[in-house]
Design a protein around this motif. Structure first.
Motif, PDB file in Angstrom:
ATOM      1  N   LEU A  47       0.796  -1.331   0.097  1.00 38.41           N
ATOM      2  CA  LEU A  47      -0.071  -0.092  -0.021  1.00 38.41           C
ATOM      3  C   LEU A  47       0.920   1.311  -0.186  1.00 38.41           C
ATOM      4  O   LEU A  47       0.362   2.390  -0.030  1.00 38.41           O
ATOM      5  CB  LEU A  47      -0.830   0.079   1.166  1.00 38.41           C
ATOM      6  CG  LEU A  47      -2.056  -1.097   1.181  1.00 38.41           C
ATOM      7  CD1 LEU A  47      -2.425  -1.292   2.576  1.00 38.41           C
ATOM      8  CD2 LEU A  47      -3.021  -0.993   0.215  1.00 38.41           C
ATOM      9  N   CYS A  48       2.313   1.175   0.211  1.00 38.31           N
ATOM     10  CA  CYS A  48       3.057   2.314   0.229  1.00 38.31           C
ATOM     11  C   CYS A  48       2.863   3.090  -1.077  1.00 38.31           C
ATOM     12  O   CYS A  48       3.047   2.562  -2.076  1.00 38.31           O
ATOM     13  CB  CYS A  48       4.428   1.925   0.739  1.00 38.31           C
ATOM     14  SG  CYS A  48       5.789   3.106   0.923  1.00 38.31           S
ATOM     15  N   ASP A  49       3.102   4.404  -0.716  1.00 39.31           N
ATOM     16  CA  ASP A  49       2.974   5.536  -1.908  1.00 39.31           C
ATOM     17  C   ASP A  49       4.518   5.634  -2.424  1.00 39.31           C
ATOM     18  O   ASP A  49       4.620   6.099  -3.379  1.00 39.31           O
ATOM     19  CB  ASP A  49       2.437   6.838  -1.276  1.00 39.31           C
ATOM     20  CG  ASP A  49       1.352   6.711  -0.849  1.00 39.31           C
ATOM     21  OD1 ASP A  49       0.406   6.048  -1.437  1.00 39.31           O
ATOM     22  OD2 ASP A  49       1.003   7.813  -0.067  1.00 39.31           O
ATOM     23  N   ALA A  50       5.439   5.340  -1.505  1.00 38.41           N
ATOM     24  CA  ALA A  50       6.716   5.292  -1.931  1.00 38.41           C
ATOM     25  C   ALA A  50       7.830   4.351  -1.674  1.00 38.41           C
ATOM     26  O   ALA A  50       8.707   4.645  -0.980  1.00 38.41           O
ATOM     27  CB  ALA A  50       7.359   6.812  -1.424  1.00 38.41           C
ATOM     28  N   SER A  51       7.497   3.049  -2.181  1.00 39.08           N
ATOM     29  CA  SER A  51       8.182   1.938  -1.487  1.00 39.08           C
ATOM     30  C   SER A  51       9.417   2.279  -2.226  1.00 39.08           C
ATOM     31  O   SER A  51       9.997   2.919  -3.259  1.00 39.08           O
ATOM     32  CB  SER A  51       7.463   0.764  -2.098  1.00 39.08           C
ATOM     33  OG  SER A  51       7.096   0.743  -3.387  1.00 39.08           O
ATOM     34  N   LEU A  56       9.990  -2.174  -0.416  1.00 39.62           N
ATOM     35  CA  LEU A  56       9.717  -2.131   1.129  1.00 39.62           C
ATOM     36  C   LEU A  56       8.866  -0.933   1.318  1.00 39.62           C
ATOM     37  O   LEU A  56       9.124  -0.154   0.630  1.00 39.62           O
ATOM     38  CB  LEU A  56      10.998  -2.429   1.690  1.00 39.62           C
ATOM     39  CG  LEU A  56      11.803  -3.506   1.584  1.00 39.62           C
ATOM     40  CD1 LEU A  56      13.019  -3.295   2.396  1.00 39.62           C
ATOM     41  CD2 LEU A  56      10.931  -4.976   1.843  1.00 39.62           C
ATOM     42  N   ALA A  57       8.072  -0.908   2.343  1.00 41.46           N
ATOM     43  CA  ALA A  57       7.518   0.369   2.619  1.00 41.46           C
ATOM     44  C   ALA A  57       8.243   1.357   3.233  1.00 41.46           C
ATOM     45  O   ALA A  57       9.307   1.037   3.854  1.00 41.46           O
ATOM     46  CB  ALA A  57       6.433  -0.155   3.822  1.00 41.46           C
ATOM     47  N   CYS A  58       8.085   2.404   2.933  1.00 43.35           N
ATOM     48  CA  CYS A  58       9.041   3.719   3.299  1.00 43.35           C
ATOM     49  C   CYS A  58       9.120   3.881   4.787  1.00 43.35           C
ATOM     50  O   CYS A  58      10.183   4.565   5.042  1.00 43.35           O
ATOM     51  CB  CYS A  58       8.800   4.782   2.284  1.00 43.35           C
ATOM     52  SG  CYS A  58       7.318   5.894   2.584  1.00 43.35           S
ATOM     53  N   GLY A  59       7.896   3.931   5.236  1.00 39.97           N
ATOM     54  CA  GLY A  59       7.786   4.120   6.795  1.00 39.97           C
ATOM     55  C   GLY A  59       7.573   5.638   6.910  1.00 39.97           C
ATOM     56  O   GLY A  59       7.261   5.965   8.157  1.00 39.97           O
ATOM     57  N   GLN A  60       7.235   6.301   5.943  1.00 33.18           N
ATOM     58  CA  GLN A  60       7.201   7.660   6.155  1.00 33.18           C
ATOM     59  C   GLN A  60       5.984   8.491   5.449  1.00 33.18           C
ATOM     60  O   GLN A  60       5.543   9.429   5.490  1.00 33.18           O
ATOM     61  CB  GLN A  60       8.458   8.554   5.686  1.00 33.18           C
ATOM     62  CG  GLN A  60       9.498   8.154   6.630  1.00 33.18           C
ATOM     63  CD  GLN A  60      10.826   8.741   6.235  1.00 33.18           C
ATOM     64  OE1 GLN A  60      11.001   9.164   5.254  1.00 33.18           O
ATOM     65  NE2 GLN A  60      11.756   8.093   7.143  1.00 33.18           N
ATOM     66  N   CYS A  61       5.483   7.967   4.103  1.00 37.95           N
ATOM     67  CA  CYS A  61       4.474   8.427   3.447  1.00 37.95           C
ATOM     68  C   CYS A  61       2.945   8.347   4.198  1.00 37.95           C
ATOM     69  O   CYS A  61       2.936   7.911   5.309  1.00 37.95           O
ATOM     70  CB  CYS A  61       4.342   7.693   2.238  1.00 37.95           C
ATOM     71  SG  CYS A  61       3.813   6.125   2.215  1.00 37.95           S
ATOM     72  N   ALA A  62       2.121   8.941   3.584  1.00 38.45           N
ATOM     73  CA  ALA A  62       0.686   9.072   4.099  1.00 38.45           C
ATOM     74  C   ALA A  62       0.223   7.654   4.340  1.00 38.45           C
ATOM     75  O   ALA A  62      -0.433   7.283   5.556  1.00 38.45           O
ATOM     76  CB  ALA A  62      -0.201   9.841   3.357  1.00 38.45           C
ATOM     77  N   SER A  63       0.351   6.793   3.476  1.00 38.26           N
ATOM     78  CA  SER A  63       0.028   5.399   3.769  1.00 38.26           C
ATOM     79  C   SER A  63       0.473   4.906   4.919  1.00 38.26           C
ATOM     80  O   SER A  63      -0.092   4.196   5.822  1.00 38.26           O
ATOM     81  CB  SER A  63       0.307   4.596   2.324  1.00 38.26           C
ATOM     82  OG  SER A  63      -0.149   3.094   2.476  1.00 38.26           O
ATOM     83  N   CYS A  64       1.746   4.839   4.750  1.00 31.44           N
ATOM     84  CA  CYS A  64       2.590   4.157   6.096  1.00 31.44           C
ATOM     85  C   CYS A  64       2.133   4.666   7.229  1.00 31.44           C
ATOM     86  O   CYS A  64       1.912   3.976   8.176  1.00 31.44           O
ATOM     87  CB  CYS A  64       4.168   3.997   5.796  1.00 31.44           C
ATOM     88  SG  CYS A  64       4.768   3.162   4.491  1.00 31.44           S
ATOM     89  N   HIS A  65       1.832   6.044   7.386  1.00 30.24           N
ATOM     90  CA  HIS A  65       1.533   6.519   8.544  1.00 30.24           C
ATOM     91  C   HIS A  65       0.123   6.213   9.023  1.00 30.24           C
ATOM     92  O   HIS A  65       0.052   6.019  10.176  1.00 30.24           O
ATOM     93  CB  HIS A  65       1.566   8.252   8.372  1.00 30.24           C
ATOM     94  CG  HIS A  65       1.096   8.802   9.712  1.00 30.24           C
ATOM     95  ND1 HIS A  65       1.513   8.836  10.712  1.00 30.24           N
ATOM     96  CD2 HIS A  65      -0.139   9.653   9.764  1.00 30.24           C
ATOM     97  CE1 HIS A  65       1.167   9.643  11.745  1.00 30.24           C
ATOM     98  NE2 HIS A  65       0.105  10.153  11.075  1.00 30.24           N
TER      99      HIS A  65
HETATM  100 ZN   LIG Z   1       5.296   4.520   2.726  1.00 29.21          ZN
END
Ligand SMILES: [Zn+2]
Length: 235
Positions: A47-51, A56-65
């Protein structure tokens, strides 16, 4: 994605699973090997916007948040209510109200109402444009009615939806559910890797080996035991 870093053996499995294409994954193995964190990491990555280049998930985008604060519109988590409470997932409003009003206790299995809601969710258009994910854990906590409701959707997936079923007793799942999923058997970490991970979680090295032995070599179970015994010191 959760702020806690993934255990190294979970991270290794994540990489290879992200390269697979199927729409339904079944993570299986005995308890304590990390099925749930792996399932959540997969959902976060999908689901990450900026993998990352590795997917892998970036951990910082709106989706990860949104996943971190448990409000992602395109992720549905299906768990027994006691499990949702233990892992800090909000219950649906109606279910929470029934429990607050003491009409019933939190369920110990995945409720068929929750599954029907997830089936409806899977048929909707995604809210954020990256598809949707349904995470089921522990998948063996579905009764026959609930499992049949899921089965129909697994057989005829509609739209951009992926399923990740995490199970600690996959033999209890209906064979028809298992056969619709791509199965992944959880890897066992090495002794050294587990001891290092437990040390990072604040378990004293002299306790780690004994805890692992008592937990049959399952790292998350050993950590739970350490916390229960108050051996855990915050780091
Ligand atoms: Zn992300």
């Amino acid at each position: 994605m959760s702020a806690a870093p993934l255990a190294p053996w979970i991270a290794r499995q994540l990489g290879s699973l992200l390269a697979q294409r199927g729409h339904a994954l079944l993570l299986q193995g005995p308890s304590g090997l990390g099925q749930y964190p792996l399932a959540l990491a997969l959902a976060s990555a999908w689901l990450c916007d900026a993998s990352t280049p590795e997917g892998l998930a970036c951990g910082q985008c709106a989706s990860c948040h949104a996943i971190e604060v448990r409000t992602h519109a395109d992720l549905r988590v299906l768990m027994p209510e006691v499990q949702m409470q233990a892992l800090d997932w909000p219950l649906p409003e109606k279910a929470q109200a029934e429990i607050d009003d003491k009409k019933r206790k939190p369920s110990r299995e995945i409720r068929v109402e929750a599954m029907r809601d997830a089936v409806e969710f899977s048929q909707r258009t995604d809210a954020r444009g990256r598809g949707k994910v349904v995470l089921v854990y522990p998948a063996e906590q579905m009764n026959a009615i609930t499992a049949n409701a899921l089965l129909k959707t697994l057989e005829e997936p509609t739209g951009q939806v992926r399923f990740v079923l995490a199970s600690e007793a996959a033999h209890q799942l209906m064979p028809t559910i298992r056969s619709r999923c791509q199965a992944h058997t959880m890897l066992w970490p090495s002794q050294q890797e587990m001891q290092a991970w437990l040390a990072g979680e604040g378990v004293a090295p002299e306790d780690a080996a004994a805890l692992l032995r008592a937990a049959g070599g399952r790292p998350a179970d050993a950590l739970a035991q350490a916390r229960a015994c108050l051996l855990y010191t915050s780091v």
